[in-house]
Design an enzyme around this catalytic site. Structure first.
Site: not given
Length: 663
Positions: A116, A200, A297
């Site tokens: 990330k 975050e 994916r």
């Protein structure tokens, strides 16, 4: 196009991929563990090979074993599905090094977007908005604490690797930050092999919106519109829909443009999903969106996008991986109607969502349901009568996808289909899903990622136990046979030619104890005495249900057998768990409260105590893991540990004694 591929996955997603391959004339090979012998995906495939025991590390995560099967069977490519090895760059590299095609993006792309912090660096370099926070390499506790203060609480601690909510911690104040940081790092290291985290800013009521993209190796890029994935529990999606309701056309176009920009920046190839956090708008503020991550994916929720576009996403994946350019342009793709997907889990919402383990003894699928093929009612699943839900894998057993001309029609059809979906032998979240769909806020599109947290109590709260529920329980007990054997005398339970016998049933309903006296009044009448109140009803016993006629009004009550002495009663989107006293007494032996037993089959993941240790009430004694869920076993009182019957790594069965706390 490929002639033969291997599917490195199991259950529903493996069956989903096989269905497209069958339509395209592609031969399929699957792999399976010992726990999955005879499962649906092994029967659907042209060939299935046993690769190891139930433990995923020795089977579905064994890269060498899977590659050996692929090579021995002369396949051309490997499709990883989702989960397991689908976002493992090492596996993708090994596939390519062995001369096979990987049906997914390049290994370096998976590696970049799998971390990330790196993904956010890429986004920021491309002037794509990201959530405020910290995602650098300095990982000391003191430094991260200072950064958390800069970002301001509440704040999310997230592993830089992996996903699915594992290792995530919401911290609302500085006092809890360091302890939650340590816990997040520990879990991240255990699950992903990497303890680096990112911080975050936590938004109170955002929406989770994602955009599905496809790209080939010839510079062609398309999107298939957006999906709403805000109905989540423990950061796991539960209900998804497409398109996202009540989102402005302007912000939708910005999301499409940004998603394609992300794909182009990393030279993407294959199917991928760019995920965004969209802040709630207000009178003085427009919607804002922030890039969160990209999943490299096929997504679990891809069928809702297939439903509104008419495309087969697996076919697109196969086409791209085989070296062909995209055969569809953006202008050719239309968004038609509305689709909603709900994930069916083998879990008990009335018991803190604990996984439900057992054999599916009977299934009634929704009427007119197609399997893996887009239609008004689509059911993607890997279950069948006689299938055993084990503790080894994810508890999701099916996905119900409904397509309608608009959102209101899709919701209505979804409710009808869920009411037609009946599974005997295990507990499921079907009633929980029905309550969400009937919720006014959901119907009006007032949804965000905090929806379930805000509405959880009314969604899981046990309904008032009315007399008719108790009568339905009595009817179930005196006529346990689900099928009439044709002998009329078999229906005369307790009847004599002089008068009916007066009997007693001792039961627990949703944890509340009842002693109920009953006697028959002819062949279709029942006289019950509950709390000194006499009730006389007529009834009909149906298969898996009972119809009770009281004062001329008929009401049907449905049964779900969980075990010999435990069953559920369903009525009007409410569920009641009934335990017979015979079973309950075994759990009420002297001192039972201090003898701690496993609530479900699982593995002892962590043991914090030893025999003789002194503990206080509420201390965490051990952690059980089943179906990717962890359950803490707490000390019921102050005392010392004795009779420790489980060690780390032990497989335990339901109701097995684990230890005793002696006060």
């Amino acid at each position: 196009m490929f002639k033969k591929i291997l599917i490195a996955n199991r259950s529903e997603i493996a069956c989903r991929i096989i269905s497209t391959c069958k339509r395209l004339g592609i031969e399929t090979v699957t792999v399976h563990s010992e726990a999955d012998i005879g499962s649906k995906h092994t029967k659907m495939a042209d060939k299935s090979v046993l690769i190891g025991p139930a433990d995923i590390k020795q089977s579905y995560l064994s890269m060498e074993a899977i590659l050996n099967v692929a090579i021995e069977n002369n396949v051309e490519a490997i499709h990883p599905g989702y989960g397991f090895l689908s976002e493992n760059p090492e596996f993708a590299s090994m596939v390519l090094e062995n001369g096979l095609k990987f049906i997914g993006p390049k290994p370096e792309t998976i590696r970049l977007m799998g971390m990330k912090d790196q993904a956010k660096d890429m986004a920021m370099a491309s002037e794509i908005p990201v959530i405020p926070g910290y995602h650098g390499n300095i990982q000391s506790h003191d430094f991260l604490y200072s950064k958390a203060l800069e970002v301001e609480f509440p704040i999310l601690i997230k592993p830089r690797a992996g996903g699915g909510g594992k290792g995530m911690r919401l911290v609302t104040s500085s006092e809890n930050f360091l302890s939650e940081l340590e816990a997040a790092k520990s879990e991240s290291l255990a699950v992903f092999g990497d303890d680096q985290i990112i911080l975050e800013k936590y938004f109170e009521s955002p929406r989770h919106i994602e955009v599905q993209v496809f790209a080939d190796d010839f510079g062609n890029y398309i999107h298939t519109f957006e999906r709403e994935c805000s109905i989540q529990r423990r950061y796991q999606k539960l209900i998804e829909e497409a398109p996202a309701p009540f989102l402005s056309g302007e912000i939708k176009e910005s999301l499409y443009e940004t998603a394609l920009k992300v794909a182009k920046e990393i030279n993407y190839s294959g199917a991928g999903t760019v995920e965004f956090l969209v802040s709630s708008s207000s009178e003085d503020k427009e919607d804002e969106f922030f890039f969160m991550e990209m999943n490299t994916r096929l997504q679990v929720e891809h069928p809702v996008s297939e439903a509104i576009t008419g495309l087969d996403f697996v076919e697109l994946q196969l086409d791209i991986a085989s070296g062909n350019p995209l055969n569809i342009k953006q202008t050719d793709i239309q968004c038609l109607g509305h689709a909603i997907e709900s994930r069916i889990y083998a879990e008990d919402p009335q018991n803190d969502f604990l996984p439900s383990i057992g054999k599916i003894s009977e299934i009634s699928f929704p009427k007119n349901a197609t399997h893996f093929i887009s239609g008004e009612t689509r059911l993607d699943h890997g279950i069948y009568e006689g299938a055993v839900v084990t503790p080894f894998y994810d508890p999701m057993i099916a996905k119900l996808i409904i397509h309608g001309k608009d959102r209101n029609e899709a919701i209505r059809k979804k409710i009808n289909s869920l009411n037609e979906f009946n599974l005997q032998g295990i507990a499921t979240n079907i009633v929980f899903l029905l309550k969400i769909l009937n919720n006014n806020s959901f119907s009006n599109g007032k949804i965000d990622t905090g929806f379930l947290v805000s509405n959880l109590d009314p969604l899981v709260k046990n309904a008032k136990i009315i007399d008719e529920i108790l009568v339905a329980a009595v009817i179930k007990f005196f006529n346990p046979s689900e099928v009439n054997d044709g002998d009329p005398w078999s229906m005369l339970k307790g009847w004599t030619n002089f008068h009916s016998l007066r009997r007693t049933v001792d039961i627990s309903v949703n944890g509340e104890d009842f002693s109920i006296f009953y006697a028959f009044d002819g062949l279709d009448g029942l006289a019950c005495e509950i709390n000194d109140q006499k009730i006389l009803v007529k009834f009909r016993r149906e298969k898996n249900s009972a119809v009770i006629i009281s004062e001329g009004i008929e009401e049907e009550y449905f049964y779900n057998n969980l075990s010999k002495n435990i069953f559920q009663i369903f009525n009007k989107n409410e569920v009641f768990k009934v335990v017979s006293q015979a079973f309950d007494d075994s759990d009420r032996e002297a001192g039972f409260e201090k003898v701690l037993r496993a609530k479900l089959p699982g593995v002892v993941k962590k043991l914090f105590i030893a025999e003789g240790d002194i503990v206080e009430k509420g201390d965490v004694l051990l952690i059980l893991e089943a179906m990717k869920m962890e359950q803490q076993v707490l000390a019921p009182c102050n005392g010392s540990i004795k009779n420790l019957n489980a060690l780390e790594g032990d497989q335990v069965s339901e109701n097995q004694p684990l230890l005793e706390v002696e006060g």
